[in-house]
Design a protein around this motif. Structure first.
Motif, mmCIF file in Angstrom:
data_model
loop_
_atom_site.group_PDB
_atom_site.id
_atom_site.type_symbol
_atom_site.label_atom_id
_atom_site.label_comp_id
_atom_site.label_asym_id
_atom_site.label_seq_id
_atom_site.Cartn_x
_atom_site.Cartn_y
_atom_site.Cartn_z
ATOM 1 N N VAL A 109 37.265 28.058 40.646
ATOM 2 C CA VAL A 109 36.090 28.258 39.791
ATOM 3 C C VAL A 109 36.498 28.234 38.322
ATOM 4 C CG1 VAL A 109 34.362 29.947 39.071
ATOM 5 C CG2 VAL A 109 34.728 29.517 41.503
ATOM 6 N N ASP A 110 37.543 28.976 37.983
ATOM 7 C CA ASP A 110 37.931 29.100 36.575
ATOM 8 C C ASP A 110 38.483 27.794 36.005
ATOM 9 O OD1 ASP A 110 37.096 31.680 36.581
ATOM 10 O OD2 ASP A 110 39.070 32.595 36.669
ATOM 11 N N ARG A 111 39.157 27.011 36.823
ATOM 12 C CA ARG A 111 39.661 25.725 36.333
ATOM 13 C C ARG A 111 38.515 24.806 35.922
ATOM 14 N NH1 ARG A 111 44.121 24.813 41.074
ATOM 15 N NH2 ARG A 111 45.899 25.863 40.069
ATOM 16 N N THR A 112 37.384 24.926 36.640
ATOM 17 C CA THR A 112 36.220 24.102 36.310
ATOM 18 C C THR A 112 35.472 24.655 35.107
ATOM 19 O OG1 THR A 112 35.977 23.477 38.638
ATOM 20 C CG2 THR A 112 34.062 23.140 37.211
ATOM 21 N N TYR A 113 35.283 25.989 35.080
ATOM 22 C CA TYR A 113 34.477 26.608 34.024
ATOM 23 C C TYR A 113 35.235 26.688 32.701
ATOM 24 C CZ TYR A 113 30.903 29.614 31.995
ATOM 25 O OH TYR A 113 29.909 30.109 31.197
ATOM 26 N N PHE A 114 36.557 26.806 32.777
ATOM 27 C CA PHE A 114 37.389 26.895 31.565
ATOM 28 C C PHE A 114 38.383 25.730 31.561
ATOM 29 C CE2 PHE A 114 36.283 31.280 32.794
ATOM 30 C CZ PHE A 114 35.620 31.702 31.651
ATOM 31 N N ASP A 148 39.703 23.935 29.360
ATOM 32 C CA ASP A 148 40.688 23.868 28.283
ATOM 33 C C ASP A 148 41.738 24.972 28.362
ATOM 34 O OD1 ASP A 148 39.377 21.643 27.197
ATOM 35 O OD2 ASP A 148 38.026 22.919 26.017
ATOM 36 N N ASP A 149 41.592 25.885 29.308
ATOM 37 C CA ASP A 149 42.564 26.969 29.446
ATOM 38 C C ASP A 149 43.891 26.436 29.986
ATOM 39 O OD1 ASP A 149 40.778 28.800 28.539
ATOM 40 O OD2 ASP A 149 40.828 30.079 30.314
ATOM 41 N N THR A 150 44.969 27.065 29.566
ATOM 42 C CA THR A 150 46.279 26.746 30.124
ATOM 43 C C THR A 150 46.401 27.372 31.513
ATOM 44 O OG1 THR A 150 47.355 28.727 29.246
ATOM 45 C CG2 THR A 150 47.259 26.779 27.804
ATOM 46 N N ALA A 151 47.416 26.976 32.238
ATOM 47 C CA ALA A 151 47.655 27.541 33.570
ATOM 48 C C ALA A 151 47.869 29.049 33.486
ATOM 49 C CB ALA A 151 48.862 26.867 34.220
ATOM 50 N N ASP A 152 48.580 29.506 32.445
ATOM 51 C CA ASP A 152 48.813 30.946 32.283
ATOM 52 C C ASP A 152 47.512 31.691 32.015
ATOM 53 O OD1 ASP A 152 51.504 30.703 32.726
ATOM 54 O OD2 ASP A 152 52.063 30.741 30.599
ATOM 55 N N GLU A 153 46.642 31.103 31.203
ATOM 56 C CA GLU A 153 45.356 31.739 30.906
ATOM 57 C C GLU A 153 44.491 31.834 32.155
ATOM 58 O OE1 GLU A 153 44.817 30.479 26.191
ATOM 59 O OE2 GLU A 153 44.184 29.098 27.792
ATOM 60 N N ILE A 154 44.509 30.792 32.973
ATOM 61 C CA ILE A 154 43.765 30.822 34.231
ATOM 62 C C ILE A 154 44.296 31.930 35.133
ATOM 63 C CG2 ILE A 154 43.286 29.578 36.377
ATOM 64 C CD1 ILE A 154 41.595 28.586 34.093
ATOM 65 N N GLU A 155 45.614 32.059 35.210
ATOM 66 C CA GLU A 155 46.197 33.092 36.065
ATOM 67 C C GLU A 155 45.828 34.483 35.589
ATOM 68 O OE1 GLU A 155 47.656 32.785 39.049
ATOM 69 O OE2 GLU A 155 46.942 30.743 38.747
ATOM 70 N N ARG A 156 45.764 34.673 34.280
ATOM 71 C CA ARG A 156 45.362 35.989 33.764
ATOM 72 C C ARG A 156 43.918 36.293 34.164
ATOM 73 N NH1 ARG A 156 48.611 34.604 29.246
ATOM 74 N NH2 ARG A 156 46.826 33.831 28.041
ATOM 75 N N ARG A 157 43.071 35.284 34.104
ATOM 76 C CA ARG A 157 41.674 35.480 34.519
ATOM 77 C C ARG A 157 41.604 35.852 36.000
ATOM 78 N NH1 ARG A 157 38.127 33.768 30.653
ATOM 79 N NH2 ARG A 157 38.884 32.269 29.101
ATOM 80 N N VAL A 158 42.394 35.189 36.804
ATOM 81 C CA VAL A 158 42.406 35.471 38.242
ATOM 82 C C VAL A 158 42.897 36.886 38.504
ATOM 83 C CG1 VAL A 158 43.467 34.856 40.452
ATOM 84 C CG2 VAL A 158 42.659 33.052 38.904
ATOM 85 N N GLN A 159 43.920 37.324 37.788
ATOM 86 C CA GLN A 159 44.460 38.669 37.998
ATOM 87 C C GLN A 159 43.459 39.747 37.588
ATOM 88 O OE1 GLN A 159 47.123 39.518 39.789
ATOM 89 N NE2 GLN A 159 47.082 37.291 40.168
ATOM 90 N N ILE A 160 42.667 39.466 36.567
ATOM 91 C CA ILE A 160 41.604 40.411 36.200
ATOM 92 C C ILE A 160 40.637 40.568 37.362
ATOM 93 C CG2 ILE A 160 39.572 40.727 34.714
ATOM 94 C CD1 ILE A 160 41.204 39.456 32.442
ATOM 95 N N ARG A 161 40.315 39.459 38.010
ATOM 96 C CA ARG A 161 39.429 39.503 39.173
ATOM 97 C C ARG A 161 40.040 40.363 40.282
ATOM 98 N NH1 ARG A 161 36.713 34.589 39.542
ATOM 99 N NH2 ARG A 161 37.585 34.375 37.474
ATOM 100 N N VAL A 162 41.337 40.176 40.518
ATOM 101 C CA VAL A 162 42.029 40.949 41.546
ATOM 102 C C VAL A 162 42.002 42.441 41.220
ATOM 103 C CG1 VAL A 162 44.292 41.396 42.594
ATOM 104 C CG2 VAL A 162 43.518 39.036 42.244
#
Length: 301
Positions: free
Chosen positions: A138-143, A145-159
């Motif tokens: 979901v985040d790769r599509t919605y964001f 322009d985010d880097t891989a690290d930024e996407i992972e931080r978003r995922v960890q917030i969800r967790v």
């Protein structure tokens, strides 16, 4: 879930959030109420009311003076001033990326303090039930322009958010209605969806979580399309028995989100959820359906 709600209070969500922000900022400086009030030439009761969210008229200039006294950053000051401008609002819409840049944190803070959540999702899996692979897709599509690290931080917030449902002591209660769309719409790929559906089925076995699926054949139980929404209910203070926070309805959209706390608005969404729930399968049948859809996704790999 109950309709026995208190009457509307004089305070509002923006006032309470502003009060918390300023109280935390003051505490970070080590100042007590008397010392902070003296800096801006206020009385102690005046500052105390502001921190409790009980001030009817909040002036932006006063808030700016407090932010300066506490040494807040420009971004934090912008948040505080934005809240000050919104303080009269009982029903409140904000756009992503507007004056207040961190509004997702507002929702997460409310969610983490809730004792029960009432959730309807018609199209996408709710964040509290997402697997990491689903969240990442979901985040790769919605964001984009985010880097891989930024996407992972978003995922960890969800967790981290999800721990309110699985913690050992007093986990948050959740009543969830998912439209069948949520389970059949492919996010990522069939492998991701199979795992996501199995995860939902497993979560539905927990004592504090009820998940129902509203099948396609249910049609439109309310005669109209219903946006995704979450009703957040909060506990009472153990000493005073006062409600810690009025119930909130959070409606999420593509361009922004709405927070509603008027008693009539909360009741409207409670009644809507009841009808959606009645149009859904019971919890056991819902679990069976989710597992069957998981098998179908698995067979399509």
């Amino acid at each position: 879930m109950t309709d026995a709600l208190p009457e509307d209070t004089g305070t509002t969500l923006p006032r309470r959030q502003l009060g918390r922000l300023l109280r935390d900022a003051r505490a970070a400086t080590g100042m007590n109420l008397d010392e902070a009030a003296a800096l801006v030439q206020w009385s102690r009761p005046t500052l105390s009311r502001l921190e409790r969210g009980e001030t009817e008229k909040v002036r932006v200039n006063d808030v700016s003076a407090l932010c300066e006294a506490y040494g807040l950053s420009g971004e934090a000051t912008a948040v505080a001033k934005g809240l000050a401008e919104q303080t009269p609002a009982k029903s409140w819409w904000h756009a992503y990326g507007d004056l207040i840049p961190a509004w997702a944190n507002l929702y997460v803070g409310l969610e983490s303090g809730a004792t029960s959540l009432t959730i309807f999702q018609p199209l996408i899996m709710h964040g509290l039930l997402q697997t990491t692979d689903y969240a990442r897709a979901v985040d790769r599509t919605y964001f984009p322009d985010d880097t891989a690290d930024e996407i992972e931080r978003r995922v960890q917030i969800r967790v981290q958010r999800q721990r309110i449902l699985t913690r050992a002591r007093q986990p948050t209660k959740a009543a969830v209605v998912l439209h069948e769309n949520v389970l059949r719409t492919v996010v990522g790929d069939s492998r991701v969806m199979a795992a996501q559906c199995r995860h939902v089925a497993d979560m539905s076995t927990r004592d504090n979580i009820e998940i129902r699926v509203m099948p396609f054949r249910a049609g439109l139980p309310l005669g109209a399309a219903v946006p995704p929404f979450t009703i957040m209910d909060f506990g009472r203070d153990t000493r005073s028995k006062r409600i810690l926070e009025p119930s909130q309805v959070y409606c999420e959209g593509y361009a922004g989100s709405a927070y509603l706390e008027k008693r009539t608005d909360v009741l409207t969404f409670r009644h809507a959820f009841r009808k959606l729930e009645q149009a859904s399968l019971d919890t056991r049948s819902s679990r069976d359906m989710v597992r069957e859809i998981a098998r179908r996704h698995e067979s399509e790999r």
